[in-house]
Motif scaffolding. Sequence first.
Motif, PDB file in Angstrom:
ATOM      1  N   MET A 128       0.861  -1.321   0.003  1.00 31.05           N
ATOM      2  CA  MET A 128      -0.117  -0.145  -0.187  1.00 31.05           C
ATOM      3  C   MET A 128       0.832   1.125  -0.093  1.00 31.05           C
ATOM      4  O   MET A 128       0.572   2.235  -0.509  1.00 31.05           O
ATOM      5  N   LEU A 129       2.060   1.349   0.576  1.00 31.78           N
ATOM      6  CA  LEU A 129       2.876   2.112   0.626  1.00 31.78           C
ATOM      7  C   LEU A 129       3.446   2.497  -0.746  1.00 31.78           C
ATOM      8  O   LEU A 129       4.148   3.629  -0.880  1.00 31.78           O
ATOM      9  N   ILE A 130       3.619   1.612  -1.626  1.00 32.64           N
ATOM     10  CA  ILE A 130       4.329   1.777  -2.897  1.00 32.64           C
ATOM     11  C   ILE A 130       3.331   2.086  -3.972  1.00 32.64           C
ATOM     12  O   ILE A 130       3.048   3.327  -4.524  1.00 32.64           O
ATOM     13  N   ASN A 131       2.237   1.258  -4.182  1.00 37.78           N
ATOM     14  CA  ASN A 131       1.232   1.521  -5.168  1.00 37.78           C
ATOM     15  C   ASN A 131      -0.090   0.772  -4.902  1.00 37.78           C
ATOM     16  O   ASN A 131       0.160  -0.483  -4.237  1.00 37.78           O
ATOM     17  N   GLU A 132      -1.107   0.896  -5.279  1.00 40.18           N
ATOM     18  CA  GLU A 132      -2.435   0.299  -4.957  1.00 40.18           C
ATOM     19  C   GLU A 132      -2.670  -1.279  -5.843  1.00 40.18           C
ATOM     20  O   GLU A 132      -3.196  -2.080  -5.395  1.00 40.18           O
ATOM     21  N   THR A 133      -2.056  -0.844  -6.958  1.00 46.00           N
ATOM     22  CA  THR A 133      -2.072  -2.185  -7.851  1.00 46.00           C
ATOM     23  C   THR A 133      -1.397  -3.571  -7.391  1.00 46.00           C
ATOM     24  O   THR A 133      -1.733  -4.638  -7.390  1.00 46.00           O
ATOM     25  N   SER A 134      -0.325  -3.279  -6.647  1.00 46.05           N
ATOM     26  CA  SER A 134       0.545  -4.230  -6.049  1.00 46.05           C
ATOM     27  C   SER A 134      -0.161  -4.999  -5.062  1.00 46.05           C
ATOM     28  O   SER A 134      -0.397  -6.405  -5.014  1.00 46.05           O
ATOM     29  N   TRP A 135      -0.875  -4.480  -3.912  1.00 49.80           N
ATOM     30  CA  TRP A 135      -1.606  -4.877  -3.004  1.00 49.80           C
ATOM     31  C   TRP A 135      -2.657  -5.779  -3.347  1.00 49.80           C
ATOM     32  O   TRP A 135      -3.271  -6.695  -2.744  1.00 49.80           O
ATOM     33  N   MET A 136      -3.506  -5.206  -4.543  1.00 47.55           N
ATOM     34  CA  MET A 136      -4.738  -5.827  -5.021  1.00 47.55           C
ATOM     35  C   MET A 136      -4.448  -7.104  -5.886  1.00 47.55           C
ATOM     36  O   MET A 136      -5.180  -7.840  -5.636  1.00 47.55           O
ATOM     37  N   ILE A 137      -3.240  -7.098  -6.439  1.00 51.02           N
ATOM     38  CA  ILE A 137      -2.762  -8.475  -6.911  1.00 51.02           C
ATOM     39  C   ILE A 137      -2.493  -9.360  -5.877  1.00 51.02           C
ATOM     40  O   ILE A 137      -2.944 -10.536  -6.062  1.00 51.02           O
ATOM     41  N   TYR A 138      -1.703  -8.923  -4.972  1.00 54.34           N
ATOM     42  CA  TYR A 138      -1.332  -9.880  -3.840  1.00 54.34           C
ATOM     43  C   TYR A 138      -2.493 -10.251  -3.061  1.00 54.34           C
ATOM     44  O   TYR A 138      -2.641 -11.489  -2.893  1.00 54.34           O
ATOM     45  N   PHE A 139      -3.463  -9.502  -2.691  1.00 54.57           N
ATOM     46  CA  PHE A 139      -4.547  -9.952  -1.697  1.00 54.57           C
ATOM     47  C   PHE A 139      -5.485 -10.895  -2.717  1.00 54.57           C
ATOM     48  O   PHE A 139      -6.119 -11.650  -2.236  1.00 54.57           O
ATOM     49  N   PHE A 140      -5.583 -10.654  -3.876  1.00 52.70           N
ATOM     50  CA  PHE A 140      -6.481 -11.593  -4.785  1.00 52.70           C
ATOM     51  C   PHE A 140      -5.964 -12.914  -4.895  1.00 52.70           C
ATOM     52  O   PHE A 140      -6.489 -14.127  -4.650  1.00 52.70           O
ATOM     53  N   LEU A 141      -4.380 -13.092  -5.180  1.00 56.81           N
ATOM     54  CA  LEU A 141      -3.850 -14.449  -5.088  1.00 56.81           C
ATOM     55  C   LEU A 141      -3.849 -14.926  -3.733  1.00 56.81           C
ATOM     56  O   LEU A 141      -4.011 -16.120  -3.545  1.00 56.81           O
ATOM     57  N   TYR A 142      -3.575 -14.076  -2.707  1.00 60.26           N
ATOM     58  CA  TYR A 142      -3.670 -14.837  -1.324  1.00 60.26           C
ATOM     59  C   TYR A 142      -5.045 -15.135  -1.149  1.00 60.26           C
ATOM     60  O   TYR A 142      -5.198 -16.384  -0.340  1.00 60.26           O
ATOM     61  N   ALA A 143      -6.115 -14.586  -1.413  1.00 63.30           N
ATOM     62  CA  ALA A 143      -7.499 -14.973  -1.000  1.00 63.30           C
ATOM     63  C   ALA A 143      -7.653 -16.190  -1.564  1.00 63.30           C
ATOM     64  O   ALA A 143      -8.320 -17.231  -1.043  1.00 63.30           O
ATOM     65  N   LEU A 144      -7.379 -16.554  -2.852  1.00 61.43           N
ATOM     66  CA  LEU A 144      -7.755 -17.802  -3.750  1.00 61.43           C
ATOM     67  C   LEU A 144      -6.711 -18.858  -2.845  1.00 61.43           C
ATOM     68  O   LEU A 144      -7.438 -19.905  -2.686  1.00 61.43           O
ATOM     69  N   ILE A 145      -5.337 -18.633  -2.791  1.00 58.63           N
ATOM     70  CA  ILE A 145      -4.824 -19.920  -2.163  1.00 58.63           C
ATOM     71  C   ILE A 145      -5.240 -19.997  -0.818  1.00 58.63           C
ATOM     72  O   ILE A 145      -5.102 -21.215  -0.566  1.00 58.63           O
ATOM     73  N   THR A 146      -5.327 -19.099   0.208  1.00 56.48           N
ATOM     74  CA  THR A 146      -5.834 -19.456   1.613  1.00 56.48           C
ATOM     75  C   THR A 146      -7.215 -20.097   1.556  1.00 56.48           C
ATOM     76  O   THR A 146      -7.307 -21.120   2.108  1.00 56.48           O
ATOM     77  N   SER A 147      -8.183 -19.597   0.649  1.00 56.35           N
ATOM     78  CA  SER A 147      -9.601 -20.335   0.708  1.00 56.35           C
ATOM     79  C   SER A 147      -9.366 -21.970   0.178  1.00 56.35           C
ATOM     80  O   SER A 147     -10.048 -22.865   0.740  1.00 56.35           O
ATOM     81  N   SER A 148      -8.354 -22.206  -0.767  1.00 57.55           N
ATOM     82  CA  SER A 148      -8.186 -23.369  -1.258  1.00 57.55           C
ATOM     83  C   SER A 148      -7.759 -24.492  -0.423  1.00 57.55           C
ATOM     84  O   SER A 148      -8.020 -25.484   0.046  1.00 57.55           O
ATOM     85  N   VAL A 149      -6.707 -23.939   0.602  1.00 58.41           N
ATOM     86  CA  VAL A 149      -6.136 -24.704   1.771  1.00 58.41           C
ATOM     87  C   VAL A 149      -7.039 -25.054   2.770  1.00 58.41           C
ATOM     88  O   VAL A 149      -7.463 -26.086   3.235  1.00 58.41           O
TER      89      VAL A 149
END
Length: 334
Positions: A186-207
């Motif tokens: 978030m301190l760098i740019n918004e696109t990076s944390w949105m990509i990170y959150f989307f992939l994190y949500a998918l992987i955590t939900s699958s586990v």
Amino acid sequence: MPFSPYKISFLLTLVSGTLLSISSSSWFTAWIGLELNLMSFIPLISSKKNQLPTEASLKYFLIQALGSAIIILSSTLTLLYPQLALLLVSLALLLKLGAAPFHSWFPQVMEGLSWLQAIILMTIQKLAPMFLISYLSMSFYTHTPIFLAAVFSATVGALGGINQTSLRKILSYSSINHMSWMLIAMLINETSWMIYFFLYALITSSVALYFLSIQSYFFFHLINSNTTPLTKMISILSLFSLGGMPPFSGFIPKWIMIQEMISAGFFFALLILLLSSLVTLYFYIRLSLASISISYAQSKWSLTFFFHPTSIYSPLSSMMNLFGLLMPSALLIM
């Protein structure tokens, strides 16, 4: 969490509260969305039959109500002390998010939830506070607490999960560790944390869905699970992906963040985050080695079945976690 009509209605209201906070043009509307989200999540996790979900819902309500009260307090200080008001708002949102050092409630609440409720807490419930943090004007009074919370979250998320035997607490500390990457993004740019959150949500939900499918809540449940070797192997690869081991899907957002942090000059934070990721990967490997080396006794009759009823989430888990293996091939084709 049975899918009754009132549960579905509360779930829809929960999503509506999150969308209201994200799309609001004023802090008052954002606060209303947070309260709507809170009052919709409490009935989803409370239960008359079990004391643990009721205790978890009470802890969650008290913490979120405290965060909302701090936001209301900061609104009274906006005209007189605007910098102090921004500091209080950022601390209140970090408290609602469960970031360190305001993290102690998060593993305790996770311990009292089912896996479906835990997925909501780890993904949907983090959306509104994280978007509101990204909307804050980045001055010294907001940049510094977010940066310190990211460093503390990386350390606490790594060290807190080492000696845990509860799978829900392990995933909660993992969520705290992943939160540090998103706060730095978030301190760098918004696109990076949105990509990170989307992939994190998918992987955590699958586990979490895999743990739900084999009804595993503790370490010994995972060791003694009566599953096929293929299903167990997919679960191990999913844990590696959640830890960010290359070349799985969980490494892709961390790879993006490493490049962004090097470009922005966040070298100290990058060192802390990488060391903490190695520690989290350690307790994932500990889980995996134990589940491989210690096998549950099975009869020959059960071994002859090719499809096991508990392996319905294996294709979902493998699709979410193993598509990172195909990324180099896709780049070569392009």
